[in-house]
Design a protein around this motif. Structure first.
Motif, PDB file in Angstrom:
ATOM      1  N   HIS A   1       7.251 -10.230   3.701  1.00 19.47           N
ATOM      2  CA  HIS A   1       7.937 -10.545   4.983  1.00 19.47           C
ATOM      3  C   HIS A   1       9.094  -9.573   5.348  1.00 19.47           C
ATOM      4  CE1 HIS A   1       9.042 -14.313   7.506  1.00 19.47           C
ATOM      5  NE2 HIS A   1      10.059 -13.434   7.447  1.00 19.47           N
ATOM      6  N   GLU A   2      10.006  -9.237   4.305  1.00 18.09           N
ATOM      7  CA  GLU A   2      11.016  -8.609   4.493  1.00 18.09           C
ATOM      8  C   GLU A   2      10.749  -7.184   4.974  1.00 18.09           C
ATOM      9  OE1 GLU A   2      13.442 -10.054   5.559  1.00 18.09           O
ATOM     10  OE2 GLU A   2      13.088 -11.956   4.511  1.00 18.09           O
ATOM     11  N   VAL A   3       9.790  -6.456   4.388  1.00 19.31           N
ATOM     12  CA  VAL A   3       9.072  -5.106   4.537  1.00 19.31           C
ATOM     13  C   VAL A   3       8.614  -5.278   5.597  1.00 19.31           C
ATOM     14  CG1 VAL A   3       7.265  -3.639   3.685  1.00 19.31           C
ATOM     15  CG2 VAL A   3       8.800  -4.512   2.085  1.00 19.31           C
ATOM     16  N   ALA A   4       7.912  -6.312   6.323  1.00 22.53           N
ATOM     17  CA  ALA A   4       7.199  -6.321   7.492  1.00 22.53           C
ATOM     18  C   ALA A   4       8.308  -6.312   8.553  1.00 22.53           C
ATOM     19  CB  ALA A   4       6.545  -7.406   7.639  1.00 22.53           C
ATOM     20  N   HIS A   5       9.394  -6.862   8.408  1.00 15.43           N
ATOM     21  CA  HIS A   5      10.395  -6.460   9.225  1.00 15.43           C
ATOM     22  C   HIS A   5      10.980  -5.066   9.659  1.00 15.43           C
ATOM     23  CE1 HIS A   5      10.776 -10.613  10.048  1.00 15.43           C
ATOM     24  NE2 HIS A   5      11.355 -11.092   9.207  1.00 15.43           N
ATOM     25  N   HIS A   6      10.860  -4.476   8.398  1.00 15.41           N
ATOM     26  CA  HIS A   6      11.293  -3.058   8.493  1.00 15.41           C
ATOM     27  C   HIS A   6      10.289  -2.240   9.524  1.00 15.41           C
ATOM     28  CE1 HIS A   6      12.394   1.180   7.083  1.00 15.41           C
ATOM     29  NE2 HIS A   6      11.271   1.362   7.015  1.00 15.41           N
ATOM     30  N   PHE A   7       9.035  -2.731   9.406  1.00 17.65           N
ATOM     31  CA  PHE A   7       8.114  -2.025  10.219  1.00 17.65           C
ATOM     32  C   PHE A   7       7.826  -2.692  11.712  1.00 17.65           C
ATOM     33  CE2 PHE A   7       6.616  -0.687   6.084  1.00 17.65           C
ATOM     34  CZ  PHE A   7       6.551   0.632   6.222  1.00 17.65           C
TER      35      PHE A   7
ATOM     36  N   LEU B   1       4.028 -12.389  11.812  1.00 14.40           N
ATOM     37  CA  LEU B   1       4.104 -12.875  10.247  1.00 14.40           C
ATOM     38  C   LEU B   1       3.340 -14.054  10.194  1.00 14.40           C
ATOM     39  CD1 LEU B   1       7.073 -11.433   8.875  1.00 14.40           C
ATOM     40  CD2 LEU B   1       4.698 -10.718   8.162  1.00 14.40           C
ATOM     41  N   HIS B   2       3.855 -15.326  11.036  1.00 14.66           N
ATOM     42  CA  HIS B   2       3.273 -16.550  10.847  1.00 14.66           C
ATOM     43  C   HIS B   2       1.569 -16.727  11.375  1.00 14.66           C
ATOM     44  CE1 HIS B   2       6.846 -18.712   9.402  1.00 14.66           C
ATOM     45  NE2 HIS B   2       7.466 -18.004  10.542  1.00 14.66           N
ATOM     46  N   LYS B   3       1.536 -15.990  12.449  1.00 13.78           N
ATOM     47  CA  LYS B   3      -0.029 -15.638  12.957  1.00 13.78           C
ATOM     48  C   LYS B   3      -0.707 -15.126  11.778  1.00 13.78           C
ATOM     49  CE  LYS B   3       1.063 -15.689  17.706  1.00 13.78           C
ATOM     50  NZ  LYS B   3       1.223 -15.053  19.024  1.00 13.78           N
ATOM     51  N   LEU B   4      -0.079 -14.203  11.031  1.00 11.82           N
ATOM     52  CA  LEU B   4      -1.212 -13.380  10.013  1.00 11.82           C
ATOM     53  C   LEU B   4      -1.171 -14.233   8.590  1.00 11.82           C
ATOM     54  CD1 LEU B   4       0.313  -9.765  10.601  1.00 11.82           C
ATOM     55  CD2 LEU B   4      -1.794 -10.687  11.108  1.00 11.82           C
ATOM     56  N   GLY B   5      -0.386 -15.449   8.559  1.00 13.24           N
ATOM     57  CA  GLY B   5      -0.343 -16.236   7.292  1.00 13.24           C
ATOM     58  C   GLY B   5       0.446 -15.943   6.390  1.00 13.24           C
ATOM     59  N   TRP B   6       1.733 -15.270   6.743  1.00 13.44           N
ATOM     60  CA  TRP B   6       2.898 -14.976   5.763  1.00 13.44           C
ATOM     61  C   TRP B   6       4.141 -15.467   6.131  1.00 13.44           C
ATOM     62  CZ3 TRP B   6       2.079 -12.457   1.485  1.00 13.44           C
ATOM     63  CH2 TRP B   6       1.038 -11.420   1.534  1.00 13.44           C
TER      64      TRP B   6
ATOM     65  N   PRO C   1       0.822  -1.226   0.021  1.00  9.25           N
ATOM     66  CA  PRO C   1       0.014   0.021   0.100  1.00  9.25           C
ATOM     67  C   PRO C   1       0.797   1.199  -0.042  1.00  9.25           C
ATOM     68  CG  PRO C   1      -0.987  -1.630   1.496  1.00  9.25           C
ATOM     69  CD  PRO C   1       0.478  -2.178   1.191  1.00  9.25           C
ATOM     70  N   GLU C   2       0.396   2.215  -0.708  1.00  7.37           N
ATOM     71  CA  GLU C   2       0.932   3.446  -1.022  1.00  7.37           C
ATOM     72  C   GLU C   2       1.544   4.001   0.377  1.00  7.37           C
ATOM     73  OE1 GLU C   2       0.787   7.662  -3.373  1.00  7.37           O
ATOM     74  OE2 GLU C   2      -0.727   6.035  -3.746  1.00  7.37           O
ATOM     75  N   ARG C   3       0.589   4.005   1.506  1.00  9.33           N
ATOM     76  CA  ARG C   3       0.755   4.841   2.662  1.00  9.33           C
ATOM     77  C   ARG C   3       2.172   4.190   3.363  1.00  9.33           C
ATOM     78  NH1 ARG C   3      -2.215   0.714   4.419  1.00  9.33           N
ATOM     79  NH2 ARG C   3      -3.733   0.531   5.628  1.00  9.33           N
ATOM     80  N   LEU C   4       2.415   2.866   3.057  1.00 11.23           N
ATOM     81  CA  LEU C   4       3.394   2.239   3.585  1.00 11.23           C
ATOM     82  C   LEU C   4       4.689   2.648   2.895  1.00 11.23           C
ATOM     83  CD1 LEU C   4       1.972  -1.237   4.684  1.00 11.23           C
ATOM     84  CD2 LEU C   4       2.242   0.837   6.137  1.00 11.23           C
ATOM     85  N   ARG C   5       4.447   2.372   1.567  1.00  9.21           N
ATOM     86  CA  ARG C   5       5.741   2.535   0.518  1.00  9.21           C
ATOM     87  C   ARG C   5       6.216   4.262   1.011  1.00  9.21           C
ATOM     88  NH1 ARG C   5       2.598   0.753  -4.254  1.00  9.21           N
ATOM     89  NH2 ARG C   5       2.400   2.814  -4.535  1.00  9.21           N
ATOM     90  N   ASP C   6       5.090   5.042   1.234  1.00  9.57           N
ATOM     91  CA  ASP C   6       5.837   6.534   1.662  1.00  9.57           C
ATOM     92  C   ASP C   6       6.657   6.603   2.618  1.00  9.57           C
ATOM     93  OD1 ASP C   6       4.406   7.209  -0.680  1.00  9.57           O
ATOM     94  OD2 ASP C   6       2.631   8.210   0.654  1.00  9.57           O
ATOM     95  N   VAL C   7       6.576   5.917   3.647  1.00  9.73           N
ATOM     96  CA  VAL C   7       7.609   5.929   4.735  1.00  9.73           C
ATOM     97  C   VAL C   7       8.598   4.905   4.734  1.00  9.73           C
ATOM     98  CG1 VAL C   7       5.816   6.551   6.542  1.00  9.73           C
ATOM     99  CG2 VAL C   7       5.984   4.212   6.130  1.00  9.73           C
ATOM    100  N   MET C   8       8.780   4.090   3.466  1.00 10.84           N
ATOM    101  CA  MET C   8      10.098   3.360   3.223  1.00 10.84           C
ATOM    102  C   MET C   8      11.005   3.794   2.461  1.00 10.84           C
ATOM    103  SD  MET C   8       8.162  -0.207   2.386  1.00 10.84           S
ATOM    104  CE  MET C   8       9.637  -0.777   1.799  1.00 10.84           C
ATOM    105  N   ASP C   9      11.145   5.438   2.589  1.00 11.29           N
ATOM    106  CA  ASP C   9      11.915   6.280   1.446  1.00 11.29           C
ATOM    107  C   ASP C   9      13.446   5.944   1.781  1.00 11.29           C
ATOM    108  OD1 ASP C   9      11.531   9.312   2.682  1.00 11.29           O
ATOM    109  OD2 ASP C   9      11.876   7.718   3.782  1.00 11.29           O
ATOM    110  N   ASN C  10      13.782   5.265   2.803  1.00 11.90           N
ATOM    111  CA  ASN C  10      15.083   4.895   3.070  1.00 11.90           C
ATOM    112  C   ASN C  10      15.527   3.528   3.101  1.00 11.90           C
ATOM    113  OD1 ASN C  10      17.640   6.210   3.597  1.00 11.90           O
ATOM    114  ND2 ASN C  10      17.520   6.155   5.886  1.00 11.90           N
ATOM    115  N   VAL C  11      14.664   2.848   2.308  1.00 17.41           N
ATOM    116  CA  VAL C  11      15.080   1.401   2.354  1.00 17.41           C
ATOM    117  C   VAL C  11      15.563   1.017   0.793  1.00 17.41           C
ATOM    118  CG1 VAL C  11      13.864  -0.751   2.247  1.00 17.41           C
ATOM    119  CG2 VAL C  11      13.185   1.007   3.881  1.00 17.41           C
TER     120      VAL C  11
END
Length: 123
Positions: free
Chosen positions: A104-110, A117-122, A22-32
């Motif tokens: 999975h890896e982006v989730a670790h950034h957050f 992640l496993h509980k969420l099915g990822w 989602p764009e709102r998450l991508r927007d705060v990933m500008d240093n990745v």
């Protein structure tokens, strides 16, 4: 038998997976920065048989305090092409596995850990 896919097609799969965030998450990933590597190379003291599909290298957003530098080094996400191709039998499977790995890896950034992640099915 592992699926074969050229580097450009694999990079396109990673790009599409990133575009699905989602764009709102991508927007705060500008240093990745996202890198595609052939495979993970275990360091000294690590199990030489370690196989990873992806790796997040950085400080999760949830662990950054007020003393966090103004211009920190970018966090890095690595997506490992060879092990993903080795576990897949079709382009569709590759695209699905790339998407799972990127999420999975982006989730670790957050700050989301493997257990969550496993509980969420990822995982």
């Amino acid at each position: 038998m592992p699926f074969t896919m050229d580097d450009d097609a694999f990079e396109d799969a990673v790009t599409r997976a990133l575009d699905e965030i989602p764009e709102r998450l991508r927007d705060v990933m500008d240093n990745v920065v996202v890198f595609i590597e052939n495979r993970y190379e275990p360091g000294p003291g690590e199990d030489p048989d370690t196989v990873l599909l992806g790796l997040y290298d950085g400080v999760p957003l949830t662990e950054r305090g007020m003393d966090w530098g103004e211009v920190p080094m970018p966090d890095r996400i690595f997506i490992y092409q060879e092990p993903i191709l080795q576990m897949c039998d079709s382009e569709e499977e590759v695209v699905d596995e790339v998407t799972i790995t990127v999420v999975h890896e982006v989730a670790h950034h957050f700050g989301i850990d493997d257990e969550t992640l496993h509980k969420l099915g990822w995982g």
